[in-house]
Design a protein around this motif. Structure first.
Motif, PDB file in Angstrom:
ATOM      1  N   PRO A 139      -4.134   1.692  -6.310  1.00 39.95           N
ATOM      2  CA  PRO A 139      -3.561   0.898  -7.404  1.00 39.95           C
ATOM      3  C   PRO A 139      -2.282   0.184  -6.948  1.00 39.95           C
ATOM      4  O   PRO A 139      -1.399   0.806  -6.366  1.00 39.95           O
ATOM      5  N   ASN A 140      -2.236  -1.120  -7.194  1.00 39.84           N
ATOM      6  CA  ASN A 140      -1.057  -1.896  -6.788  1.00 39.84           C
ATOM      7  C   ASN A 140      -0.486  -2.717  -7.937  1.00 39.84           C
ATOM      8  O   ASN A 140       0.383  -3.550  -7.733  1.00 39.84           O
ATOM      9  N   ALA A 141      -0.999  -2.481  -9.152  1.00 45.43           N
ATOM     10  CA  ALA A 141      -0.499  -3.197 -10.328  1.00 45.43           C
ATOM     11  C   ALA A 141      -0.634  -2.292 -11.545  1.00 45.43           C
ATOM     12  O   ALA A 141      -1.407  -1.338 -11.546  1.00 45.43           O
ATOM     13  N   ASN A 163       4.531   2.851  -4.880  1.00 48.66           N
ATOM     14  CA  ASN A 163       4.466   1.598  -5.623  1.00 48.66           C
ATOM     15  C   ASN A 163       4.108   1.805  -7.089  1.00 48.66           C
ATOM     16  O   ASN A 163       4.779   1.280  -7.974  1.00 48.66           O
ATOM     17  N   LEU A 164       3.055   2.558  -7.367  1.00 50.95           N
ATOM     18  CA  LEU A 164       2.625   2.766  -8.750  1.00 50.95           C
ATOM     19  C   LEU A 164       3.706   3.497  -9.541  1.00 50.95           C
ATOM     20  O   LEU A 164       3.990   3.143 -10.684  1.00 50.95           O
ATOM     21  N   HIS A 192       0.817  -1.208   0.000  1.00 47.98           N
ATOM     22  CA  HIS A 192       0.000   0.000   0.000  1.00 47.98           C
ATOM     23  C   HIS A 192       0.850   1.257   0.000  1.00 47.98           C
ATOM     24  O   HIS A 192       0.388   2.322   0.371  1.00 47.98           O
ATOM     25  N   GLN A 215      -4.189  -0.968 -11.958  1.00 45.83           N
ATOM     26  CA  GLN A 215      -5.206  -1.885 -11.457  1.00 45.83           C
ATOM     27  C   GLN A 215      -5.157  -1.897  -9.938  1.00 45.83           C
ATOM     28  O   GLN A 215      -4.097  -1.729  -9.350  1.00 45.83           O
ATOM     29  N   GLY A 216      -6.295  -2.136  -9.337  1.00 52.05           N
ATOM     30  CA  GLY A 216      -6.395  -2.209  -7.883  1.00 52.05           C
ATOM     31  C   GLY A 216      -7.271  -1.100  -7.347  1.00 52.05           C
ATOM     32  O   GLY A 216      -7.268   0.016  -7.850  1.00 52.05           O
ATOM     33  N   TYR A 217      -8.033  -1.430  -6.314  1.00 52.62           N
ATOM     34  CA  TYR A 217      -8.919  -0.455  -5.699  1.00 52.62           C
ATOM     35  C   TYR A 217      -8.920  -0.691  -4.207  1.00 52.62           C
ATOM     36  O   TYR A 217      -8.978  -1.840  -3.774  1.00 52.62           O
ATOM     37  N   THR A 225       1.902  -7.479 -16.953  1.00 54.63           N
ATOM     38  CA  THR A 225       1.337  -6.989 -15.702  1.00 54.63           C
ATOM     39  C   THR A 225       2.419  -7.021 -14.637  1.00 54.63           C
ATOM     40  O   THR A 225       3.044  -8.054 -14.402  1.00 54.63           O
ATOM     41  N   GLY A 247       0.903  -6.162  -8.012  1.00 55.26           N
ATOM     42  CA  GLY A 247      -0.319  -6.897  -7.754  1.00 55.26           C
ATOM     43  C   GLY A 247      -0.306  -7.714  -6.525  1.00 55.26           C
ATOM     44  O   GLY A 247       0.481  -7.964  -5.757  1.00 55.26           O
ATOM     45  N   SER A 259       3.950 -10.120 -12.715  1.00 53.20           N
ATOM     46  CA  SER A 259       2.916 -11.018 -12.190  1.00 53.20           C
ATOM     47  C   SER A 259       2.174 -11.736 -13.319  1.00 53.20           C
ATOM     48  O   SER A 259       1.573 -12.775 -13.076  1.00 53.20           O
TER      49      SER A 259
END
Length: 87
Positions: free
Chosen positions: A36-38, A6-7, A2, A31-33, A84, A87, A64
């Motif tokens: 975003p973690n991917a 990261n993004l 988190h 991606q991610g909610y 990707t 994630g 990933s």
């Protein structure tokens, strides 16, 4: 993960692919909610380039998923590659 950085780190990996190997994505999406973690980046590549890039991408520690799809007729030598990260 988190971490807000990261993004930015994932985008940095995608940018380094462009800078080092000259491949430019036609689409990129976080991606991610809620955080975003991917990151998925998509490319159109020729067959010979796919072979070279796969060897490079498989060495990325934060990979990933890697998806390779043929574009089909009339572009039988082109592939859509989705990478990707995170994630």
């Amino acid at each position: 993960m988190h971490d807000p950085q990261n993004l930015a780190d994932l985008v940095g990996i995608a940018v380094s692919l462009r800078n080092k190997y000259g491949i430019t994505p036609f689409h990129a999406a976080a991606q991610g909610y809620p955080i975003p973690n991917a990151l998925t980046v998509r490319y159109f590549l020729e067959g010979i380039t796919v072979n070279k890039i796969v060897n490079i991408v498989l060495d990325i520690p934060r990979l990933s998923a890697l998806t390779i799809l043929p574009r089909g007729i009339p572009r039988t030598a082109q592939f859509e590659v989705a990478i990707t990260l995170g994630g």
